[in-house]
Design a protein around this motif. Structure first.
Motif, PDB file in Angstrom:
ATOM      1  N   GLY A 209       1.763  16.881   1.022  1.00 54.82           N
ATOM      2  CA  GLY A 209       1.348  17.204   2.035  1.00 54.82           C
ATOM      3  C   GLY A 209       0.205  17.139   1.782  1.00 54.82           C
ATOM      4  O   GLY A 209      -0.952  18.027   2.633  1.00 54.82           O
ATOM      5  N   ARG A 210       0.147  16.184   0.952  1.00 52.86           N
ATOM      6  CA  ARG A 210      -1.972  15.803   0.626  1.00 52.86           C
ATOM      7  C   ARG A 210      -2.252  14.496   0.515  1.00 52.86           C
ATOM      8  O   ARG A 210      -1.701  13.363   1.014  1.00 52.86           O
ATOM      9  N   GLY A 211      -3.629  14.320   0.913  1.00 56.33           N
ATOM     10  CA  GLY A 211      -4.072  12.440   1.374  1.00 56.33           C
ATOM     11  C   GLY A 211      -4.208  12.286  -0.332  1.00 56.33           C
ATOM     12  O   GLY A 211      -3.898  13.234  -1.129  1.00 56.33           O
ATOM     13  N   CYS A 212      -3.666  10.727  -0.367  1.00 53.89           N
ATOM     14  CA  CYS A 212      -3.611   9.886  -1.824  1.00 53.89           C
ATOM     15  C   CYS A 212      -5.264  10.293  -1.618  1.00 53.89           C
ATOM     16  O   CYS A 212      -6.006  10.012  -1.224  1.00 53.89           O
ATOM     17  N   TYR A 213      -5.380  10.033  -3.456  1.00 57.15           N
ATOM     18  CA  TYR A 213      -6.770  10.209  -4.485  1.00 57.15           C
ATOM     19  C   TYR A 213      -6.283   9.014  -5.173  1.00 57.15           C
ATOM     20  O   TYR A 213      -7.381   8.834  -5.922  1.00 57.15           O
ATOM     21  N   GLY A 214      -6.147   7.870  -5.070  1.00 58.22           N
ATOM     22  CA  GLY A 214      -5.678   6.220  -5.342  1.00 58.22           C
ATOM     23  C   GLY A 214      -5.578   5.699  -7.209  1.00 58.22           C
ATOM     24  O   GLY A 214      -6.372   5.416  -7.723  1.00 58.22           O
ATOM     25  N   CYS A 215      -4.594   7.185  -7.225  1.00 63.32           N
ATOM     26  CA  CYS A 215      -4.463   6.764  -8.478  1.00 63.32           C
ATOM     27  C   CYS A 215      -3.679   5.412  -8.985  1.00 63.32           C
ATOM     28  O   CYS A 215      -3.955   4.837 -10.535  1.00 63.32           O
TER      29      CYS A 215
ATOM     30  N   ALA B  36       0.990  -1.330   0.183  1.00 58.59           N
ATOM     31  CA  ALA B  36       0.378  -0.487   0.052  1.00 58.59           C
ATOM     32  C   ALA B  36       0.729   1.106   0.118  1.00 58.59           C
ATOM     33  O   ALA B  36       2.324   1.063   0.669  1.00 58.59           O
ATOM     34  N   VAL B  37       0.107   2.059  -0.583  1.00 60.38           N
ATOM     35  CA  VAL B  37       1.228   3.764  -0.026  1.00 60.38           C
ATOM     36  C   VAL B  37       1.425   3.766   0.828  1.00 60.38           C
ATOM     37  O   VAL B  37       2.502   4.259   1.590  1.00 60.38           O
TER      38      VAL B  37
ATOM     39  N   ALA C 234       4.484   7.778  -3.275  1.00 59.33           N
ATOM     40  CA  ALA C 234       3.837   7.897  -2.069  1.00 59.33           C
ATOM     41  C   ALA C 234       3.793   9.517  -2.456  1.00 59.33           C
ATOM     42  O   ALA C 234       4.007  10.563  -1.451  1.00 59.33           O
ATOM     43  N   ILE C 235       3.587  10.113  -3.498  1.00 56.34           N
ATOM     44  CA  ILE C 235       3.831  11.836  -3.876  1.00 56.34           C
ATOM     45  C   ILE C 235       2.937  12.674  -2.942  1.00 56.34           C
ATOM     46  O   ILE C 235       3.185  13.181  -2.331  1.00 56.34           O
TER      47      ILE C 235
END
Lengths: 435, 312
Positions: B218-224, B180-181, B212-213
Motif C-alpha cells: 500500500g505505498r509507492g516504490c522508492y527505487g531499491c 519495471a516494478v 513489487a513489495i
C-alpha cells in the motif's frame, strides 16, 4: 614501545556484523591498553537524514543495520510520534511489539546458532558445526526463518521492511494472515525452549565481574518500545532524556563514537542487562525457563553467559508473539492522521543488542534539521574494552592462538554490530616489560 | 540490463566436496543486509555449503582466505582509501566478481554526498573529523574495478541470489528480470497506488526484483533496485511535478523521492540535481565530546553497584 612488550592482535574479527579489530598491550604482565578498533567506513547517516521528512527518515535509518532494521525504525517512529503527539491505535502498538518480537527472534537465533555456539563447541563456523551436529544447526536456522517470515508478513520483507509509518502502518495485516503463522510460532516456542537447554549446556570460561547494566524498564511488560531508562545503580530517566546521564566521546582509534556515563565510566546494554533489570516482566513461560535454569546471577556476572540470556529472550519473543496474534484485532485505520511540528524528537527502544537512542531536531518545515543516533554497540564499546582488560590477564599464559580465540569469543558475547556502531573489530595484544 | 555471461571454466560439472567452487563474501561500506540475505536462505544454506566452498565470509566463519576466488560476492561501496586498495587486490584474485546490493552496484545512499559536502558531513557526525579516514565520495565497485555480474536491491532478493549461484554452477547466464516494478505490480493484480491513493511511486522506472513489495503493502516504490535501463525517468518526474494526478508535490519533494538508496545512479541523480532535494548540510556540528587522546588505558568498571556512591 618497550622491549619485551607483548601485543596481542585480532585483526578482522569474524562472526560479528561489520569490520573491527582488538588491540591489547600487556606491560609487565598488566593490561596497559585495550582498544576496540572499529574501522568500518563511516556512512554519515546523521548527516544523510538532514532535510528529510519523518517518513523518509524511517526508510533511511533502517539502512544503518541489515540485522536490526526494525530497531532503527522503532526508535525513530516513537521519537516523531512523541513530538507530534500522535496517538496510535492500541492494535498498532501491539503490531509494533510483534514486529520487534520477530526481529529479536531472527537476530538472537542468528547470533546463538550461527555466530556464537560454534565458539563453545570448537568450530570455526556453523557450517563445520553442522557436519557433526546437523539437527542443532537446522533447528537454529528454522527458528531464524520463523522470525524472518513473521518480519516478511508484517513488513513486506525481512531486511529493511517497508510498512512502518508515522501514525501506524502503510497496511496492517488481516487477522487471518497472522493466525496462519501461529503454528510456526508454536514450533518456534518449542525450539526456543530447547535453545535454552542448549545454551545452558555450553560451558562458559570462568570470569566474573560486576558490571553497570542499563536497559529500559516498563512495569507492565518486557521492554521493547516503551519504558524508562534504568540501571542497576539507581538510574531512572524518561526515554527522551538519554543525554542527561550519558554522552558520546570520539576516541582516535575508532570510527565509532563511544558512549559513557556522566562519570565517564562504561556501562553494558543488551540481553544480560534486560534479564537482570526486567526479569519480572518476562512472559510467564520465559520466566519459568529462567527460574528453572538458575542462571539469573551468572547472566549478570559472566559475559559469556549472554547466550543464555538471548535464549531466554527467544522464549519470551515467541511466546509473546503468539499472545499478540491471539488478541489481534486490525486497527480501524492503518495510520492515524498527523501533522509535523518543530522541536526535539527523542526516544529509546530496545534493539536486540540493547538500548538504541535517537534524537532529531525537527524544523519549522517539518523536516529533520539535525540528528543524533546512538546505537547499542557504540554504547557497549567501553564495556567491552573494560571486560577485555579485566579478563585478559587470565589468558596471557595460554598459547597465543588459544588466548586470541578466548578473547575473540568474549567480544562475540556482546553480539557487536559494527555496521551500526560506525558512525567497530581485529584483536591485537602487545606485551611490554619496562625493565 | 543485460548481464554478461558468467565464465564457466571454474565450475566442474561434477562438483564434489573436494572440488567445489571457491566462494568469497566480502563487504565494504554497507549495512551487512545483503550478505545476511545469504544466511537468510535458511532452507538452502546447508545444501549450498555442500555445493560451494565458502572460503571467505567473515560474518559467518572464522576461517579466512585472501583468495583465489572462483566467485566473489562484494557488498558495500568504496568509501575509504584502504578499501580502494583492497578491491583492486580482490579483483586480481577473483574469476567472477559479483556486486550485491545497492551500495556495491550504485554507491548506496551514502553516495549522495558530493566531494564538496564531505567535510560538512564529517563535521556533522565527528567532533574531530581528522581522525576518521574516508574518501570524499562513496562509489560503486564498478568505479574501481571490472564487475562481471550484479545483483541489485536494497537488500538483494534471495531468489535472485540462488538463481545466480545456480547459473554459476551450471555455467549458464542467470535469468534475472529486467522489467519495471510497474509490470510486476500488474502481473500480481495489485491496485495502482498512484491512481488510487495519489501517492508518488517509482515503479514505472525502477527495475523489478523485489516482487513489487511496496505497492503490495500500500505505498509507492522508492527505487531499491535502481533505474531500469531506458526508462523515461525525466518524464515521470515531470509528471509528478506538473501532472494532474498528484496535487501538492513540490519540485524538491519529487527530487528527494529519487534521492534514495540508488539515488546516486543515473538518471535518478540527474532528476534530483534538476529538481532539488539533495541532502542538506545539517544545522549544527556533532554533539559528541572528544576526541579523547590523553591515554589509552582501558576503561574500568566503576564501584560496585551496591555502593550508593556509585549513583551518577
Amino acid at each position: 614501545m618497550h622491549a619485551g612488550d607483548l601485543r596481542f592482535q585480532v585483526q578482522n574479527l569474524t562472526r560479528v556484523e561489520g569490520e573491527g579489530s582488538l588491540h591489547l598491550l600487556v606491560r609487565d604482565g598488566m593490561v596497559a591498553e585495550a582498544r576496540l578498533q572499529i574501522f568500518e567506513a563511516p556512512r554519515y547517516f546523521e548527516a544523510l537524514v538532514a532535510g528529510r521528512t519523518p517518513d523518509e527518515v524511517l526508510d533511511i535509518v533502517s539502512r544503518i543495520c541489515g540485522i536490526c532494521p526494525v530497531a532503527y525504525q522503532m526508535s525513530a517512529v516513537h521519537a516523531f510520534e512523541d513530538l507530534f503527539e500522535v496517538k496510535v491505535e492500541p492494535s498498532t502498538r501491539a503490531l509494533r511489539r510483534l514486529l520487534y518480537c520477530a526481529e529479536w527472534i531472527e537476530s538472537h537465533a542468528l547470533h546463538i546458532y550461527l555466530l556464537h555456539a560454534p565458539d563453545f563447541l570448537g568450530y570455526p563456523s556453523a557450517v563445520e558445526l553442522a557436519r557433526d551436529h546437523r539437527q542443532l544447526v537446522a533447528d537454529g536456522l528454522r527458528l531464524k526463518q520463523i522470525g524472518n517470515r513473521l518480519l516478511g508478513l508484517l513488513g513486506g520483507r525481512a531486511i529493511h521492511p517497508v510498512s512502518v509509518r508515522v501514525g501506524g502502518w502503510s497496511r496492517a495485516p488481516r487477522r487471518a494472515q497472522l493466525l496462519a503463522m501461529r503454528p510456526a510460532l508454536e514450533e518456534g516456542l518449542r525450539l526456543a525452549r530447547a535453545t535454552v537447554d542448549v545454551a545452558l549446556g555450553l560451558t562458559p570460561p570462568v570470569f566474573e565481574r560486576e558490571p553497570r547494566l542499563v536497559a529500559l524498564h516498563n512495569p507492565t511488560e518486557y521492554p521493547m518500545n516503551e519504558g524508562r531508562i534504568v540501571s542497576n545503580d539507581g538510574l531512572a530517566l524518561a526515554p527522551q532524556a538519554w543525554g542527561e546521564a550519558f554522552h558520546e566521546v570520539q576516541v582516535p582509534w575508532s570510527n565509532a563514537l563511544q558512549a559513557r556515563g556522566s562519570d565517564n565510566l562504561p556501562y553494558l546494554l543488551g540481553p544480560a542487562a534486560r534479564i537482570e533489570l526486567d526479569h519480572e516482566q518476562l512472559h510467564p513461560i520465559a520466566r519459568a525457563a529462567l527460574d528453572a535454569s538458575g542462571a539469573l546471577e551468572s547472566i549478570r556476572l559472566n559475559p559469556y553467559r549472554s547466550i543464555v540470556a538471548r535464549a531466554i529472550e527467544l522464549v519470551h519473543a515467541t511466546a509473546e508473539a503468539i499472545d499478540i496474534m491471539d488478541a489481534y484485532i486490525p486497527p480501524e485505520q492503518a495510520a492515524v492522521a498527523w501533522e509535523p511540528r518543530p522541536g526535539i524528537a527523542a526516544w529509546a527502544t530496545e534493539a536486540p543488542r540493547g538500548l538504541l537512542f535517537h534524537r532529531y531536531e525537527v524544523g519549522e518545515d517539518g523536516k529533520v534539521a539535525a540528528a543524533t543516533i546512538v546505537p547499542p554497540t557504540s554504547q557497549n564499546q567501553a564495556a567491552i574494552e573494560a571486560d577485555i582488560a579485566a579478563f585478559a590477564p587470565r589468558v596471557l599464559d595460554l598459547p597465543m592462538d588459544a588466548a586470541t580465540h578466548t578473547l575473540e569469543q568474549l567480544i562475540r558475547s556482546y553480539d557487536p554490530c559494527i555496521s551500526c556502531a560506525t558512525h567497530f573489530l581485529d584483536l591485537s595484544v602487545r606485551r611490554e616489560a619496562t625493565s | 540490463m543485460q548481464l554478461p555471461p558468467v565464465p564457466t571454466a571454474q565450475v566442474s560439472k561434477r562438483a564434489t566436496t573436494l572440488n567445489r567452487p571457491r566462494v568469497g563474501v566480502v563487504k565494504f561500506a554497507s549495512c551487512d543486509g545483503c550478505q545476511l540475505t545469504i544466511l537468510d536462505l535458511e532452507d538452502e544454506l546447508l545444501a549450498l555449503t555442500e555445493r560451494f566452498e565458502f572460503v571467505e565470509f567473515a560474518e559467518a566463519t572464522s576461517r579466512r582466505s585472501s583468495g583465489p576466488f572462483d566467485v566473489l560476492f562484494v557488498e558495500g561501496s568504496i568509501s575509504s582509501p584502504e578499501q580502494a586498495v583492497e578491491i583492486a587486490r580482490l579483483r586480481a584474485a577473483t574469476k567472477t566478481l559479483v556486486t550485491i546490493g545497492a551500495c556495491a552496484t550504485a554507491g548506496g545512499i551514502q553516495a549522495l554526498r558530493t566531494a564538496s559536502e564531505h567535510e560538512a558531513f564529517r563535521a556533522a557526525v565527528y567532533p574531530a573529523p581528522a581522525f576518521v579516514e574516508s574518501l570524499a565520495v562513496a562509489s560503486p565497485i564498478s568505479s574501481y574495478v571490472t564487475v562481471d555480474a550484479e545483483l541489485r536491491g536494497c537488500p538483494i532478493d534471495a531468489h535472485q541470489l540462488v538463481e545466480l549461484l545456480t547459473a554459476v554452477t551450471t555455467g549458464r547466464r542467470p535469468q534475472l528480470p529486467d522489467q519495471a516494478v510497474c509490470l510486476e505490480c500488474k502481473r500480481r493484480g495489485l491496485e495502482c497506488v498512484v491512481v488510487t491513493r495519489g501517492e508518488p511511486c517509482l515503479g514505472p522506472v525502477t527495475q523489478t526484483g523485489c516482487g513489487a513489495i511496496c505497492p503490495g503493502i500500500g505505498r509507492g516504490c522508492y527505487g531499491c533496485f535502481g533505474p531500469r535501463e531506458g526508462a523515461n525517468v525525466d518524464g515521470l518526474a515531470s509528471w509528478f511535478v506538473d501532472g494532474p494526478a498528484l496535487g501538492g508535490l513540490k519540485r524538491e519533494d519529487v527530487g528527494r523521492l529519487f534521492a534514495g538508496f540508488t539515488g546516486a545512479a543515473q538518471p535518478f541523480r540527474a532528476v534530483t540535481d534538476r529538481l532539488g532535494g539533495r541532502p542538506q548540510i545539517p544545522l549544527r556540528p556533532a554533539t559528541a565530546h572528544g576526541p579523547e587522546h590523553s591515554e589509552h588505558t582501558p576503561p574500568v568498571w566503576g564501584t560496585r553497584p551496591e555502593d550508593p556512591d556509585a549513583r551518577r
